[in-house]
Design an enzyme around this catalytic site. Structure first.
Site, mmCIF file in Angstrom:
data_model
loop_
_atom_site.group_PDB
_atom_site.id
_atom_site.type_symbol
_atom_site.label_atom_id
_atom_site.label_comp_id
_atom_site.label_asym_id
_atom_site.label_seq_id
_atom_site.Cartn_x
_atom_site.Cartn_y
_atom_site.Cartn_z
ATOM 1 N N SER A 105 1.819 -7.130 5.400
ATOM 2 C CA SER A 105 2.447 -5.824 5.186
ATOM 3 C C SER A 105 1.431 -4.701 5.416
ATOM 4 C CB SER A 105 3.067 -5.728 3.796
ATOM 5 O OG SER A 105 2.092 -5.899 2.803
ATOM 6 N N ASP A 106 0.161 -4.975 5.184
ATOM 7 C CA ASP A 106 -0.884 -4.005 5.518
ATOM 8 C C ASP A 106 -0.911 -3.715 7.017
ATOM 9 O OD1 ASP A 106 -1.985 -3.504 2.995
ATOM 10 O OD2 ASP A 106 -3.361 -5.198 3.123
ATOM 11 N N MET A 107 -0.798 -4.793 7.815
ATOM 12 C CA MET A 107 -0.847 -4.625 9.270
ATOM 13 C C MET A 107 0.360 -3.822 9.753
ATOM 14 S SD MET A 107 -3.383 -6.637 8.877
ATOM 15 C CE MET A 107 -3.413 -8.334 8.349
ATOM 16 N N LEU A 127 -0.467 -9.959 2.786
ATOM 17 C CA LEU A 127 -1.354 -9.193 3.662
ATOM 18 C C LEU A 127 -0.732 -8.630 4.931
ATOM 19 C CD1 LEU A 127 -4.251 -11.584 2.962
ATOM 20 C CD2 LEU A 127 -4.198 -9.180 2.350
#
Lengths: 419, 372
Positions: free
Chosen positions: A184-186, A182
């Site tokens: 990597s989304d940020m 997750l």
């Protein structure tokens, strides 16, 4: 605005039509809304942001379904919706598309992270909206970008991180790659916020807007630019490095005392021979550390396995927080591996006011959210408003901004357009 | 963008291998070359009064001053915001420091490794296959300088916002804590779980019941098949093997309860098939399945070729190469390779004579005295 007419927030007076959903777009627009932009989230009851269903009861459901080993997070939108407004528009309705265009006409920016082509097919692509608003900044974020043979790829965080090359570089030298999930989304969302605000600066100066096509894969790949240059200049496919650094040693994560499901660990990074001598002093100058092989960095780099084993023996029965203080006192970069309870209790973050107590929806009390990672001296950013209920700003946007009368809005709601 | 380095050693990144051509040389460090593309470079001894005066002359004409000195050093040198504010009211001063410029730990030392592990989600990595393979080992940091790039992106974002409001409020101070950038970007998901549910994932639990990282014939594939429709696609992709048609696997809960079994079945299926074949077939079905690409595979991929992510660049000492810099395409301002990272002091003449109006002779004197 303050009494003297000056903005209180960096993005005050910037209005953003926010078609984003889930995490890449959610984090990006959380940055916009935290910086003071008026971020109008477009949702519809026919197509809710999946983040809405992750909170409260739904999270409990997730747990019983047990797909993820731990999934009790409250939150998605409770957190990613902070400081945002929300209107409902059912984009399957042509009349809703016309309303969306009218909102865009009185806004500065559009943000979206649908799969490439989705908004175009609805009649809300760049070529259409630039006519509606010539100064518009329009950012599209997707897994692989808006063009290229893989543009239609299904792009969850772990998938685009693997396809970027990032994940293959992460891990022990002799182990499999690390799955980058997750966060990597940020990372991609933060890049989107940066690039779009930079484009807004240019639009303010020149009156000229633009469309930005940001590929999440490429954001992550760009972080490893030096590794890609190793391939480009030297023809070498770089290998995973674990925790080691190409120029410094010791540089690692070592076991320490204390109970925790994930273990307790101390990190130590020595960047010079001087710091090495300070570390040796802190260790009480054991005989092994006087080995001439360890005196200079070249020798320490060449004998890292032994060096790391020795240091690990020394750290293993010590408390990582006490050890941090002792090593910091002699100028050695050392920190524990921080679990959430450690970060939540950090005196440094507390002193810097990094937390904000914000009410939860439906009178469910309050919770602490983490502020953006910076302090502005003149236009401080802040978390002011809890996440909006769906359609919370319908009256404000349709009646006050667009000048529609309430009956019309009600009629369109009844007909499933504003819904 | 004018990069200011000290005249003796220059940016410490110049001493970080690997080097272009594997020739150890301060002008060939790939880390320095990548992260300083498109900048001008001057060398100035800011410990000397004359050096600082030249820096101040540059600041008089600048919009933004970015520095990453330890806070106490910045204060000692008069480069903290309190000292600069009055003289340069239009200047945005961005301090990028490990823990921020205030607070009880502001003077603590920390490198990328320390900050990622202290503030980021190091406690969750590795999970999945990498953890299962080596459960006794230590947490592992983000690769290369990725943690620094993450903090840098947060700083760039704040600076862009300050530039937007600069015409109205003038300059201001941006105090960016790299620790906080890690919490904000990397730690956020687990933190929310902890603050609102009292639990979070650690290395042993940072994985799905099945999927994630699966070995295939020539590497690894990444599989996300949590939801029912994704599971159906996966079963179709695997050719509907009998074990996968077990009625208990029709629900998410049923699959989760026997995740290990599913994982073994998937490993058995994938072990003889090349990753590219699985990835292409999966995406045709719409299944979120990809490959762990190595960097050469990314560099040569048709997708990145079509998008122009890699841009031809030329460095005066290291020569030509493809630089991975076009990470977005914009109708006006796509990133471009305009110039290579500066050689140490490469633009001293251009900046100190051209912009600050010193004569060539004055520059020579500054050089001889070690200021430049």
């Amino acid at each position: 605005m303050t009494n003297d007419g000056l903005p209180r927030r960096p993005l005050e007076g910037v209005r953003i039509v926010d078609f984003t959903h889930v995490l890449v777009g959610g984090y990006c627009s959380l940055m916009w809304s935290s910086l003071g932009a008026e971020c109008i989230k477009i949702e519809s009851s026919a197509r809710r942001d999946p983040l809405r269903s992750r909170s409260g009861r739904a999270a409990a459901q997730d747990r019983t379904q047990g797909q993820m080993s731990v999934r009790r997070a409250r939150g998605g939108l409770d957190e990613f919706g902070l400081n945002k407004r929300s209107i409902t528009l059912n984009l399957r309705e042509p009349r809703a598309i016309e309303l969306a265009k009218r909102v865009v006409a009185v806004s500065d920016m559009v943000g979206e992270n649908f799969r490439p082509g989705v908004l175009e097919r609805r009649g809300l692509g760049w070529e259409v909206l630039r006519e509606v608003n010539p100064g518009l900044v329009y950012i599209s974020m997707s897994a692989g970008g808006g063009f290229g043979p893989d543009r239609e790829d299904a792009g969850y965080a772990s998938v685009f991180a693997a396809m970027s090359g990032f994940s293959s570089m992460w891990g022990y030298e002799d182990g499999p790659p690390v799955l980058f999930r997750l966060p990597s989304d940020m990372c991609a969302g933060a890049m989107g916020a940066f690039v779009s605000i930079a484009a807004l600066v240019r639009a303010r100066r020149t009156g000229k807007g633009q469309h930005i096509d940001l590929a999440n894969r490429e954001t992550l790949a760009s972080y490893l630019g030096d590794a890609f240059l190793d391939y480009s200049y030297n023809g070498r496919v770089p290998a995973r490095r674990g925790n080691r650094h190409p120029a410094w040693a010791p540089h690692g994560v070592y076991p320490s005392a204390g109970e925790h499901e994930g273990g307790r660990w101390i990190t130590i990074a020595v960047t010079s021979d001087e710091e090495w001598r300070a570390l040796v002093g802190a260790m009480g100058a054991p005989e092994w550390a006087g080995d001439p092989r360890f005196e200079h960095v070249e020798g320490r780099l060449a004998n890292q396995d032994e060096l790391d084993a020795r240091i690990g023996e020394w750290t293993a029965d010590q408390d990582c927080f006490e050890l941090m203080e002792r090593l910091q006192a002699v100028g050695v970069a050392a920190t524990p591996v921080g679990y959430p309870e450690d970060v939540a209790a950090s005196p440094q973050l507390e002193a810097r006011g990094a937390w904000r107590e914000v009410p939860l929806p439906n009178d469910e009390g309050t919770t602490r959210w983490f502020s953006p990672p910076w302090r502005f001296s003149k236009t401080p950013t802040d978390i002011l408003e809890p996440a909006p209920e769906m359609g919370e700003a319908n009256h404000y946007v349709f009646c006050e901004l667009l000048g529609m009368d309430e009956d019309e809005v009600e009629q369109l709601s009844a007909e499933g357009v504003i819904a | 963008m004018i990069k200011v380095e000290d005249p003796a050693e220059g940016d410490p990144a110049r001493a970080v291998p690997p080097y272009a051509g594997d020739i150890e040389d301060r002008e060939r460090s790939l880390a320095f070359m990548h992260f300083n593309t498109n900048k001008l470079g001057v060398s100035l001894d800011i410990e000397s009064e004359q050096g600082r005066e030249l820096l101040f002359e540059l600041l008089a004409d600048a919009d933004v001053f970015i520095e990453d000195l330890p806070p106490a050093e910045a204060e000692r040198l008069g480069l903290d915001y309190a000292s600069l504010e009055e003289r340069f009211p239009q200047l945005i001063v961005a301090a990028i420091t490990p823990f921020g410029s205030t607070g009880p730990q502001r003077d603590y030392r920390a490198e990328d490794l320390n900050l990622y592990m202290y503030g980021g989600d190091g406690f969750t990595n590795p999970g999945a296959l990498a953890y299962d393979t080596h459960p006794d080992r230590e947490p592992v940091k983000l690769p290369y300088a990725a943690g620094e790039a993450i903090s840098g992106t947060s700083a760039a974002l704040a600076i862009a916002a300050a530039l937007l409001v600069q015409p109205m409020v003038g300059g201001q101070f941006i105090d960016l804590s790299r620790q906080e950038a890690h919490v904000s970007v990397m730690h956020r998901f687990q933190m929310r779980s902890y603050l609102t549910g009292g639990i979070y994932e650690t290395r042993p639990t940072n994985k799905h019941a099945y999927g994630d990282c699966v070995p295939c014939a020539d590497g690894y594939i990444v599989v996300y098949a949590a939801q029912n429709h994704h599971w159906k696609m996966l079963v179709e992709l695997m050719g509907e093997p009998e074990w996968a048609l077990d009625p208990e696997f029709e629900t998410q809960a049923g699959r989760a309860a026997r995740g290990d079994e599913i994982q073994r079945g998937m490993e058995q299926w994938a072990k003889d098939i090349p990753g590219e074949e699985i990835y292409r077939a999966a995406q045709r079905l719409g299944a979120p399945i990809g490959r762990f690409l190595n960097l050469d595979e990314v560099s040569t991929s048709e997708h990145e070729r079509a998008r122009g992510f890699f841009v031809d660049g030329y460095h005066p000492i290291a020569g030509p190469a493809e630089y991975p810099i076009q990470l977005f395409r914009a109708t006006e301002d796509s990133p471009q390779f305009r110039r290579a990272a500066p050689l140490h002091g490469e633009h001293n003449r251009e900046v100190i004579c051209g912009r600050l109006g010193r004569t060539a002779r004055q520059l020579d004197v500054l050089r001889q005295s070690g200021v430049v």
